[in-house]
Design a protein around this motif. Structure first.
Motif, PDB file in Angstrom:
ATOM      1  N   LYS A  11       0.846  -1.196   0.000  1.00  0.00           N
ATOM      2  CA  LYS A  11       0.000   0.000   0.000  1.00  0.00           C
ATOM      3  C   LYS A  11       0.880   1.243   0.000  1.00  0.00           C
ATOM      4  O   LYS A  11       1.654   1.486   0.920  1.00  0.00           O
ATOM      5  N   ASP A  12       0.761   2.032  -1.068  1.00  0.00           N
ATOM      6  CA  ASP A  12       1.478   3.300  -1.159  1.00  0.00           C
ATOM      7  C   ASP A  12       0.672   4.355  -0.403  1.00  0.00           C
ATOM      8  O   ASP A  12      -0.491   4.607  -0.728  1.00  0.00           O
ATOM      9  N   ASP A  56      -2.980  -1.884  -2.627  1.00  0.00           N
ATOM     10  CA  ASP A  56      -2.685  -1.729  -4.054  1.00  0.00           C
ATOM     11  C   ASP A  56      -2.386  -3.085  -4.682  1.00  0.00           C
ATOM     12  O   ASP A  56      -2.588  -3.282  -5.882  1.00  0.00           O
TER      13      ASP A  56
END
Length: 233
Positions: A11-12, A56
């Motif tokens: 997860k960015d 993501d």
């Protein structure tokens, strides 16, 4: 069945690097501590687990259900009842009494408070080792240990199955850490709750956790640790 399963999660969140969790399995009733996440990353981790954020890449599965399958707002709100979240981000109403703050997860009818609701509040307060003499005083002047116990009681109010903690003891005096940790261990063990605490506090984790991991932020690998000196080194 695993209570939490994170596989290949990325997860960015606009940090120095994305949050990565390569493989995490937490069994029902297990109490796990994870080090290696700062406060921002801990918030993202908690929001991934409760479904507020989607990864993501990878899969987050909680209580047998992938968070990606929760697509309706009402469904997600019902889903949140499975979680108790202890975080400094949670708001306390500073001018309201401690008892009123404890009642809010259960009802908006807090002034005056019905007798049945007050009985539930008193029971929650006792379970979290909150001093009875503080219940009818404003929470605003309460010391950090009382505020933290209030957050714990509120996290337990709706009968969750999973408790998530973001650096819970960061505001505490060191002398208060072990007593609070003993309360957490007693309450969560009695309720047979699954606990995941993101923490760098070895004294807290040593009392609470049945398993500890250290996260490698670059690879997402979680290293199981047996001794807390290794955990924080």
């Amino acid at each position: 069945m695993g209570a939490l399963e994170l596989t290949g999660v990325v997860k960015d969140y606009r940090g120095l690097r994305p949050l990565r969790i390569a493989d995490l399995l937490v069994e029902e009733g297990q109490r796990v501590a994870i080090s290696g996440l700062d406060r921002a990353a801990a918030e993202v981790f908690v929001d991934l687990v409760n479904g507020a954020l989607l990864p993501d890449a990878g899969v987050v599965r909680v209580l047998g259900r992938s968070t990606a399958d929760i697509t309706e707002g009402d469904d997600w709100l019902k889903w949140l009842d499975a979680f108790g979240i202890l975080t400094q981000r949670a708001v306390l109403l500073e001018s309201s009494t401690l008892a009123q703050n404890l009642a809010l997860p259960l009802s908006l009818e807090i002034d005056p408070m019905p007798a049945e609701l007050r009985a539930k509040v008193d029971a929650l307060a006792a379970e979290a080792d909150l001093p009875a003499e503080r219940l009818d005083r404003p929470i605003g002047d309460a010391p950090p240990i009382v505020r933290l116990r209030t957050h714990l009681a509120k996290a337990l109010a709706l009968g969750p199955r999973v408790v998530l903690m973001e650096h819970p003891t960061i505001t505490l005096d060191p002398a208060d850490v072990r007593p609070f940790a003993e309360t957490v261990r007693r309450v969560t063990a009695a309720r047979r709750l699954t606990v995941v605490a993101v923490t760098e506090d070895a004294a807290f984790a040593d009392v609470v956790a049945t398993q500890a991991y250290k996260l490698n932020g670059g690879t997402g690998a979680l290293t199981s640790t047996r001794g807390w000196r290794r955990f924080i080194s």
